[in-house]
Write an enzyme that holds these catalytic residues in place. Structure first.
Site, PDB file in Angstrom:
ATOM      1  N   PRO A  23      -7.363   7.373   5.475  1.00  0.00           N
ATOM      2  CA  PRO A  23      -8.817   7.493   5.629  1.00  0.00           C
ATOM      3  C   PRO A  23      -9.188   7.625   7.097  1.00  0.00           C
ATOM      4  O   PRO A  23      -8.684   6.890   7.945  1.00  0.00           O
ATOM      5  CB  PRO A  23      -9.332   6.176   5.042  1.00  0.00           C
ATOM      6  CG  PRO A  23      -8.183   5.225   5.175  1.00  0.00           C
ATOM      7  CD  PRO A  23      -6.952   6.052   5.006  1.00  0.00           C
ATOM      8  N   THR A  25     -12.735   8.530   9.585  1.00  0.00           N
ATOM      9  CA  THR A  25     -14.121   8.917   9.789  1.00  0.00           C
ATOM     10  C   THR A  25     -14.176  10.260  10.500  1.00  0.00           C
ATOM     11  O   THR A  25     -13.532  10.448  11.529  1.00  0.00           O
ATOM     12  CB  THR A  25     -14.859   7.857  10.623  1.00  0.00           C
ATOM     13  OG1 THR A  25     -14.841   6.618   9.924  1.00  0.00           O
ATOM     14  CG2 THR A  25     -16.294   8.272  10.882  1.00  0.00           C
ATOM     15  N   GLN A  99     -12.571   5.850  -0.379  1.00  0.00           N
ATOM     16  CA  GLN A  99     -12.528   4.569   0.325  1.00  0.00           C
ATOM     17  C   GLN A  99     -13.935   3.975   0.384  1.00  0.00           C
ATOM     18  O   GLN A  99     -14.846   4.558   0.986  1.00  0.00           O
ATOM     19  CB  GLN A  99     -11.982   4.713   1.742  1.00  0.00           C
ATOM     20  CG  GLN A  99     -11.716   3.338   2.360  1.00  0.00           C
ATOM     21  CD  GLN A  99     -11.392   3.379   3.843  1.00  0.00           C
ATOM     22  OE1 GLN A  99     -12.202   3.816   4.638  1.00  0.00           O
ATOM     23  NE2 GLN A  99     -10.207   2.915   4.206  1.00  0.00           N
ATOM     24  N   HIS A 174     -11.960  -0.962   1.633  1.00  0.00           N
ATOM     25  CA  HIS A 174     -11.689  -1.027   3.075  1.00  0.00           C
ATOM     26  C   HIS A 174     -11.916  -2.466   3.548  1.00  0.00           C
ATOM     27  O   HIS A 174     -13.018  -2.856   3.923  1.00  0.00           O
ATOM     28  CB  HIS A 174     -12.603  -0.064   3.816  1.00  0.00           C
ATOM     29  CG  HIS A 174     -12.214   0.179   5.241  1.00  0.00           C
ATOM     30  ND1 HIS A 174     -11.260  -0.566   5.903  1.00  0.00           N
ATOM     31  CD2 HIS A 174     -12.651   1.094   6.149  1.00  0.00           C
ATOM     32  CE1 HIS A 174     -11.132  -0.117   7.135  1.00  0.00           C
ATOM     33  NE2 HIS A 174     -11.966   0.887   7.314  1.00  0.00           N
ATOM     34  N   TYR A 179     -14.339  -4.682   9.816  1.00  0.00           N
ATOM     35  CA  TYR A 179     -15.562  -4.461   9.054  1.00  0.00           C
ATOM     36  C   TYR A 179     -15.855  -5.663   8.149  1.00  0.00           C
ATOM     37  O   TYR A 179     -15.291  -6.728   8.338  1.00  0.00           O
ATOM     38  CB  TYR A 179     -15.464  -3.141   8.301  1.00  0.00           C
ATOM     39  CG  TYR A 179     -15.338  -1.956   9.243  1.00  0.00           C
ATOM     40  CD1 TYR A 179     -16.325  -1.693  10.192  1.00  0.00           C
ATOM     41  CD2 TYR A 179     -14.217  -1.119   9.218  1.00  0.00           C
ATOM     42  CE1 TYR A 179     -16.209  -0.630  11.079  1.00  0.00           C
ATOM     43  CE2 TYR A 179     -14.099  -0.048  10.097  1.00  0.00           C
ATOM     44  CZ  TYR A 179     -15.095   0.187  11.030  1.00  0.00           C
ATOM     45  OH  TYR A 179     -14.976   1.230  11.907  1.00  0.00           O
TER      46      TYR A 179
END
Length: 364
Positions: A23, A25, A99, A174, A179
């Site tokens: 994954p 961004t 995700q 995730h 996070y």
């Protein structure tokens, strides 16, 4: 031996190779609607020869957003938009997991229509985030109430259902990289005194409640979990004396769930005399001994080191990030031992096709 190119079979996965697209961004979603776009469908379709694709982080609610041009999966329109992505991947006989993402305090009111970000405790991570107004310092977040936690659990459960409706083959939670889940795990960001703070078991509770809720809507055999045990000095997360014991506990407890896989994101400690690749291999080996299901290792691998870690039984599959950005046909290049394209970092997060869908394939 090229273990990476061998099929992988488990009770829940039937993959044509062991090359996973990690994954990443990329910031190409529609700004206002947070919907996936035709360009994103083209991007993922180009990389469908991977055994498994894991998408970029997808926000599970309006409060989960951590940057501009980040896609969501909480409205019917967003679900419909994702179908063009999954259709394109399946057209090329690929498999793709969504995700599911909540950034917690690593956000800003500029991204949340003026609302403060949510977090286990009201502690500023003191880091920067990208907003529609540029690079901005974080603020002190809102401490989540019990009602906020319950709502977020349901947001993940609903997002998982939406992902299946959108045609995804599964979802990845995730729970890494500083996070929201990681904020619950870490003592530096979680100073709660209720059932979600204090002990290792309490700080792990949120993840297991989310898994339980997701399991009521879709089979847990379609769910993976991503963790990063050695994440340190980034997004306000600092390791402590209970960090490794907590991830030991998490990994062992996850054996009770019939998950698709556990995805371990490596994060080497800078400044050590031990090379990063050696550090990541050692961490992967530790958690491999604890988690008995399908295991994906991530970060800093090339074809040779990935084959080695699979051959040694330390991982079942290896995920690649930057190599997949620059090489849409990475699997084919591994197969023919062809040279790889070089990543242009300056274009990684731009809008449009440059640095996104314009990397040449071998046939081009």
């Amino acid at each position: 031996m090229n273990k990476l190119l061998e099929p992988y079979y488990s009770p829940y996965l039937n993959l044509r190779n062991r090359v996973v697209m990690a994954p990443m961004t990329r910031g190409r979603a529609d700004t206002q609607s947070r919907m996936a776009t035709p360009l994103m469908a083209q991007y993922y379709g180009q990389r469908a020869s991977a055994g498994l694709i894991v998408t970029e982080g997808i926000a599970v609610s309006p409060d989960a957003v951590g940057g501009p041009n980040i896609p969501g999966i909480y409205t019917p329109e967003q679900v419909k938009a994702w179908r063009q992505v999954t259709t394109q991947v399946h057209r090329h006989n690929g498999k793709i997991f969504a995700q599911l993402w909540h950034v917690g305090r690593v956000s800003h009111p500029n991204l949340l229509d003026g609302r403060l970000p949510l977090s286990p405790s009201a502690i500023d991570p003191n880091c920067g985030v990208y907003t529609v107004k540029g690079y901005t310092q974080t603020v002190v977040p809102r401490e989540m109430s019990t009602a906020n936690i319950r709502q977020t659990v349901q947001d993940f459960a609903q997002a998982a259902i939406h992902a299946v409706e959108a045609g995804f083959d599964g979802v990845e939670i995730h729970a890494a990289n500083g996070y929201l889940f990681h904020q619950f795990f870490a003592k530096c960001s979680n100073q709660r005194t209720d059932a979600y703070g204090g002990s290792i078991e309490n700080r792990s509770r949120f993840l297991f409640e989310v898994l339980d809720a997701i399991g009521e809507g879709i089979p847990l055999s379609h769910v993976g979990v991503r963790i990063s045990p050695t994440w340190n000095n980034a997004f306000g997360i600092v390791t402590d004396n209970e960090t490794i014991p907590l991830f030991d506990y998490l990994s062992s407890q996850l054996n009770k769930y019939d998950l698709a896989y556990l995805h371990l994101a490596g994060f080497p400690e800078p400044g050590l005399s031990i090379p990063a690749s050696v550090q990541i291999r050692a961490v992967a080996q530790r958690f491999r001994q604890l988690y008995k299901g399908t295991y994906i290792a991530n970060r800093g691998f090339n074809q040779e080191t990935a084959n080695e870690i699979i051959a040694a039984g330390i991982a079942d599959m290896v995920s690649f990030g930057e190599l997949f950005i620059a090489n849409p046909d990475l699997v084919e290049r591994f197969s023919s031992q062809a040279p790889l394209n070089t990543l242009d970092r300056a274009t990684s997060y731009l809008s449009g096709e440059k640095g996104y869908t314009d990397y040449p394939r071998l046939t081009e």
